[in-house]
Design an enzyme around this catalytic site. Structure first.
Site, PDB file in Angstrom:
ATOM      1  N   HIS A  38       0.844  -1.186   0.000  1.00 26.45           N
ATOM      2  CA  HIS A  38       0.000   0.000   0.000  1.00 26.45           C
ATOM      3  C   HIS A  38       0.882   1.240   0.000  1.00 26.45           C
ATOM      4  CE1 HIS A  38       1.008  -0.666   4.242  1.00 26.45           C
ATOM      5  NE2 HIS A  38       0.966   0.654   4.322  1.00 26.45           N
ATOM      6  N   HIS A 130       5.325   5.803  -1.588  1.00 21.10           N
ATOM      7  CA  HIS A 130       6.101   4.605  -1.915  1.00 21.10           C
ATOM      8  C   HIS A 130       5.372   3.367  -1.397  1.00 21.10           C
ATOM      9  CE1 HIS A 130       7.143   5.190   2.290  1.00 21.10           C
ATOM     10  NE2 HIS A 130       7.462   3.909   2.324  1.00 21.10           N
TER      11      HIS A 130
END
Length: 197
Positions: A38, A130
């Site tokens: 995620h 990220h």
């Protein structure tokens, strides 16, 4: 708890396929599992029950004010830096569209503000979108890994939903966290459902 953009299955599968053969060469790296990949918009820490309803309401409003954007997972990096890496990650690519990049930053700002205003709190440093791929116990020199991982360029997917996740530390397989989805929030929902006056 945390608020995240969760890539769809096809994006997750593409990244997992790319990483698969490379993970076998990763002695000393603790690879994250695909079902937990995620992009964290806001880390909230422990959220007391008394703050949860307000948090959910505020996150829903904040997500509705944002605009969905197309993203891809691409490239690689390391925290805190390649010379002393403790985390390897793949980045989030908005196709070079500065408007989309700014919208992702606004999503993070909105999610963090919702956490703070609800009393749930907000805990996190500077936002750097990220997906964490691997962690190491002791810092390593990661330039070799970054050269390999930097070639990754995944499929484009719509970032059109925020997900509020509760992490239960040590309750997953091999003492990893177990993630539980608490709520999802459509991005831009208000704009799509407004009726003309």
């Amino acid at each position: 708890m945390f608020v995240a953009l969760v890539p769809p299955d096809d994006a997750v599968e593409d990244l997992a396929e790319f990483l698969g053969p490379r993970q076998e060469a990763g002695g000393g790296l603790r690879w994250t599992v695909p079902e937990q990949w995620h992009v964290t918009l806001a880390f909230l820490g422990d959220v007391h029950d008394r703050h949860l309803d307000d948090l959910v309401e505020r996150l829903g409003r904040a997500a509705a004010r944002r605009t969905p954007v197309d993203l891809a997972l691409a490239g690689a990096g390391a925290f805190p830096n390649p010379a002393r890496a403790k985390v390897l990650w793949t980045g989030v690519d908005a196709g070079g569209d500065p408007t989309a990049e700014e919208e992702v930053r606004r999503m993070a700002t909105g999610a963090r503000a919702a956490g703070a205003k609800s009393g749930a709190g907000e805990d996190g440093g500077r936002f750097h979108p990220h997906v964490t791929l691997a962690r190491v116990g002791r810092p390593i020199e990661a330039t070799r890994w970054l050269r390999v991982l930097d070639h990754y360029n995944g499929p484009v997917w719509p970032a059109d939903t925020w997900t509020l996740v509760e992490s239960h530390l040590g309750e997953g397989p091999r003492r990893r966290p177990r993630y539980e989805v608490v709520e999802t929030f459509p991005v831009g929902r208000a704009a799509r459902t407004e009726t003309p006056a």
